[in-house]
Design a protein around this motif. Structure first.
Motif, PDB file in Angstrom:
ATOM      1  N   VAL A  35      89.067  -2.064  27.678  1.00  0.00           N
ATOM      2  CA  VAL A  35      89.203  -3.483  28.002  1.00  0.00           C
ATOM      3  C   VAL A  35      87.840  -4.160  27.976  1.00  0.00           C
ATOM      4  N   ASP A  36      86.831  -3.465  28.494  1.00  0.00           N
ATOM      5  CA  ASP A  36      85.488  -4.046  28.562  1.00  0.00           C
ATOM      6  C   ASP A  36      84.476  -2.927  28.777  1.00  0.00           C
ATOM      7  N   LEU A  37      83.204  -3.268  28.642  1.00  0.00           N
ATOM      8  CA  LEU A  37      82.134  -2.332  28.954  1.00  0.00           C
ATOM      9  C   LEU A  37      81.558  -2.670  30.321  1.00  0.00           C
ATOM     10  N   LEU A  38      81.092  -1.658  31.026  1.00  0.00           N
ATOM     11  CA  LEU A  38      80.442  -1.861  32.313  1.00  0.00           C
ATOM     12  C   LEU A  38      78.946  -2.084  32.063  1.00  0.00           C
ATOM     13  N   LYS A  39      78.393  -3.113  32.708  1.00  0.00           N
ATOM     14  CA  LYS A  39      76.985  -3.444  32.481  1.00  0.00           C
ATOM     15  C   LYS A  39      76.308  -3.744  33.812  1.00  0.00           C
ATOM     16  N   ASP A  40      75.112  -3.188  34.008  1.00  0.00           N
ATOM     17  CA  ASP A  40      74.404  -3.402  35.263  1.00  0.00           C
ATOM     18  C   ASP A  40      73.518  -4.646  35.201  1.00  0.00           C
ATOM     19  N   ASP A  41      72.772  -4.903  36.258  1.00  0.00           N
ATOM     20  CA  ASP A  41      71.966  -6.121  36.351  1.00  0.00           C
ATOM     21  C   ASP A  41      70.842  -6.181  35.323  1.00  0.00           C
TER      22      ASP A  41
ATOM     23  N   SER B 296      71.233  -5.341  32.255  1.00  0.00           N
ATOM     24  CA  SER B 296      71.919  -5.424  30.956  1.00  0.00           C
ATOM     25  C   SER B 296      72.051  -4.081  30.243  1.00  0.00           C
ATOM     26  N   CYS B 297      72.031  -3.004  31.026  1.00  0.00           N
ATOM     27  CA  CYS B 297      72.280  -1.674  30.468  1.00  0.00           C
ATOM     28  C   CYS B 297      73.752  -1.323  30.666  1.00  0.00           C
ATOM     29  N   PHE B 298      74.360  -0.778  29.661  1.00  0.00           N
ATOM     30  CA  PHE B 298      75.762  -0.391  29.753  1.00  0.00           C
ATOM     31  C   PHE B 298      75.878   0.993  30.390  1.00  0.00           C
ATOM     32  N   TYR B 299      76.865   1.151  31.264  1.00  0.00           N
ATOM     33  CA  TYR B 299      76.990   2.435  31.959  1.00  0.00           C
ATOM     34  C   TYR B 299      78.440   2.931  32.026  1.00  0.00           C
ATOM     35  N   GLY B 300      79.267   2.482  31.091  1.00  0.00           N
ATOM     36  CA  GLY B 300      80.640   2.966  31.068  1.00  0.00           C
ATOM     37  C   GLY B 300      81.603   1.928  30.532  1.00  0.00           C
ATOM     38  N   VAL B 301      82.902   2.180  30.755  1.00  0.00           N
ATOM     39  CA  VAL B 301      83.936   1.286  30.234  1.00  0.00           C
ATOM     40  C   VAL B 301      84.982   1.001  31.304  1.00  0.00           C
ATOM     41  N   ARG B 302      85.638  -0.124  31.139  1.00  0.00           N
ATOM     42  CA  ARG B 302      86.866  -0.392  31.877  1.00  0.00           C
ATOM     43  C   ARG B 302      87.997  -0.211  30.887  1.00  0.00           C
ATOM     44  N   ALA B 303      88.949   0.621  31.221  1.00  0.00           N
ATOM     45  CA  ALA B 303      90.002   0.977  30.290  1.00  0.00           C
ATOM     46  C   ALA B 303      91.373   0.732  30.900  1.00  0.00           C
ATOM     47  N   SER B 304      92.392   0.767  30.035  1.00  0.00           N
ATOM     48  CA  SER B 304      93.764   0.547  30.485  1.00  0.00           C
ATOM     49  C   SER B 304      94.659   1.636  29.915  1.00  0.00           C
ATOM     50  N   HIS B 305      95.458   2.240  30.790  1.00  0.00           N
ATOM     51  CA  HIS B 305      96.424   3.257  30.374  1.00  0.00           C
ATOM     52  C   HIS B 305      97.788   2.880  30.937  1.00  0.00           C
ATOM     53  N   LYS B 306      98.725   2.573  30.026  1.00  0.00           N
ATOM     54  CA  LYS B 306     100.083   2.167  30.421  1.00  0.00           C
ATOM     55  C   LYS B 306     100.063   1.035  31.438  1.00  0.00           C
TER      56      LYS B 306
ATOM     57  N   MET C 278      92.101  11.373  26.397  1.00  0.00           N
ATOM     58  CA  MET C 278      93.043  10.442  27.012  1.00  0.00           C
ATOM     59  C   MET C 278      93.625   9.556  25.913  1.00  0.00           C
ATOM     60  N   THR C 279      94.916   9.748  25.608  1.00  0.00           N
ATOM     61  CA  THR C 279      95.587   8.935  24.598  1.00  0.00           C
ATOM     62  C   THR C 279      96.286   7.754  25.271  1.00  0.00           C
ATOM     63  N   ASN C 280      96.823   6.856  24.439  1.00  0.00           N
ATOM     64  CA  ASN C 280      97.453   5.628  24.950  1.00  0.00           C
ATOM     65  C   ASN C 280      96.514   4.881  25.898  1.00  0.00           C
ATOM     66  N   THR C 281      95.231   4.948  25.592  1.00  0.00           N
ATOM     67  CA  THR C 281      94.221   4.359  26.478  1.00  0.00           C
ATOM     68  C   THR C 281      93.302   3.466  25.654  1.00  0.00           C
TER      69      THR C 281
END
Length: 360
Positions: A129-135, A137-147, A123-126
């Motif tokens: 924005v932030d990382l997803l974190k559970d209660d 404090s483990c990270f389980y993904g990302v919040r991203a922005s495309h266009k 996925m280009t042009n992406t």
């Protein structure tokens, strides 16, 4: 939109691309994010050493890259006042002193191989924005922005391969130690004169290093060290006396330099620093390449080190082990190797002028 994958890799440079391919090859689903629209960016590390060459050959990639075009350096030369005074030749067993590989060629091959697997997505042009974190404090993904539209990607592991100013590193709260080296770097690229031999040429200008790297497709890349933070003041001065020093060092470049470097705008400034971090990851997040150990351009180690990180990480991962990954195992081994390379860079920078003592 909410996507799910085994591994989300941020940054489609050589390290991130190679790791994506190696994981997809193992049956691991991968989403690779790149904030730029164009994958290959100018003025990035494009020189393979023996280690990088061996990695590409190990996974059947080198021949494909060579078909697109690369260039083996035949000599390392030292010049003073327009005269060659010392030449270093490669070990016959190696056959070169480095290989110039256009990043577009390298990434075209690696990503082309990765795209053969249906569970790989680029996925280009992406941008992240932030990382997803559970209660816990483990990270389980990302919040991203495309266009301008935001979405989430849930993954068992996020890998930050997003360079020296890594967003993943910042959002994971991983501290980094930055080391300045006392110089910045001006890059420029010019056409090579006719019959220019594939070489690396060095000169000493006002006590600072000037390097010429022959490139594939008939170009020369100029790397000119200048005192740290001096460019704002330097560019206020007349341009001609500065460029005359380049022509004096390498008279054979007079015509092509005068035709293609006509103002300060024809240079690109690189803020030179190295960095390192003791922490290569947290629960659900791992860093590789410049995101965890930025190199200076000296010795052209950055590209090769990033690919070595990718190879070692791929060996540790399997579809069954993603969530149990002990990134400290990779970090411990690679950290020692990286520390050694960064020490070599400092030594090379500090001792560069000594190469010219005998001549003087």
């Amino acid at each position: 939109m909410n996507l799910k994958t085994d591994v989300c890799i941020v940054g489609a440079g050589p390290g991130g691309a190679l790791l994506s391919y190696l994981l997809a090859k193992q049956g691991i689903s991968v989403i690779l994010l790149e904030r730029h629209g164009e994958i290959a960016k100018e003025f990035r590390g494009e020189h393979l050493n023996e280690e990088g060459e061996a990695i590409l050959k190990e996974y059947g990639l080198f021949d494909k890259v060579e078909q697109l075009g690369l260039l083996r350096m035949e000599t390392l030369e030292y010049w003073e006042d327009g005269k060659l005074f010392k030449t270093i030749y490669p070990d016959p067993k190696v056959g070169h002193l480095g290989i110039h590989v256009p990043q577009s060629h390298l990434l075209q091959v690696i990503l082309g191989e990765a795209k053969k697997y249906s569970h790989f997505t680029l996925m280009t042009n992406t941008r992240v924005v932030d990382l997803l974190k559970d209660d816990s404090s483990c990270f389980y993904g990302v919040r991203a922005s495309h266009k301008g539209k935001e979405f989430t990607i849930e993954s068992n592991l996020v890998i930050g391969a997003d360079g020296r100013y890594s967003t993943v590193r910042k959002k994971a709260g991983i501290d980094v130690t930055v080391r300045k080296h006392g110089y910045d770097l001006l890059w420029a690229r010019i056409p090579a004169p006719l019959n220019w031999e594939p070489s690396i040429k060095m000169a000493l200008i006002d006590g600072m290093q000037l390097s010429l790297f022959t490139q594939a497709k008939g170009y020369i890349q100029i790397g000119w060290n200048i005192p740290e933070n001096s460019f704002p003041e330097l560019r206020k001065q007349p341009f001609t006396p500065f460029i005359d020093k380049l022509i004096k060092a390498f008279p054979q470049l007079k015509e092509t330099v005068e035709s293609h470097i006509q103002s300060w705008q024809d240079f690109v400034l690189l803020d030179v620093h190295s960095n390192f971090t003791d922490c290569w990851g947290k629960a659900g997040v791992v860093l590789i390449g410049d995101a965890v150990h930025t190199m200076t351009p000296t010795g052209a180690f950055g590209l090769n080190s990033a690919m070595k990180d990718a190879e070692e990480m791929a060996k540790l991962l399997s579809k069954e082990k993603i969530e149990e990954l002990d990134f400290a195992v990779c970090a411990t081994k690679r950290k020692k190797e990286v520390e050694k390379l960064q020490a070599i860079q400092i030594e090379k920078e500090q001792n560069f002028a000594t190469q010219f003592v005998i001549y003087s």
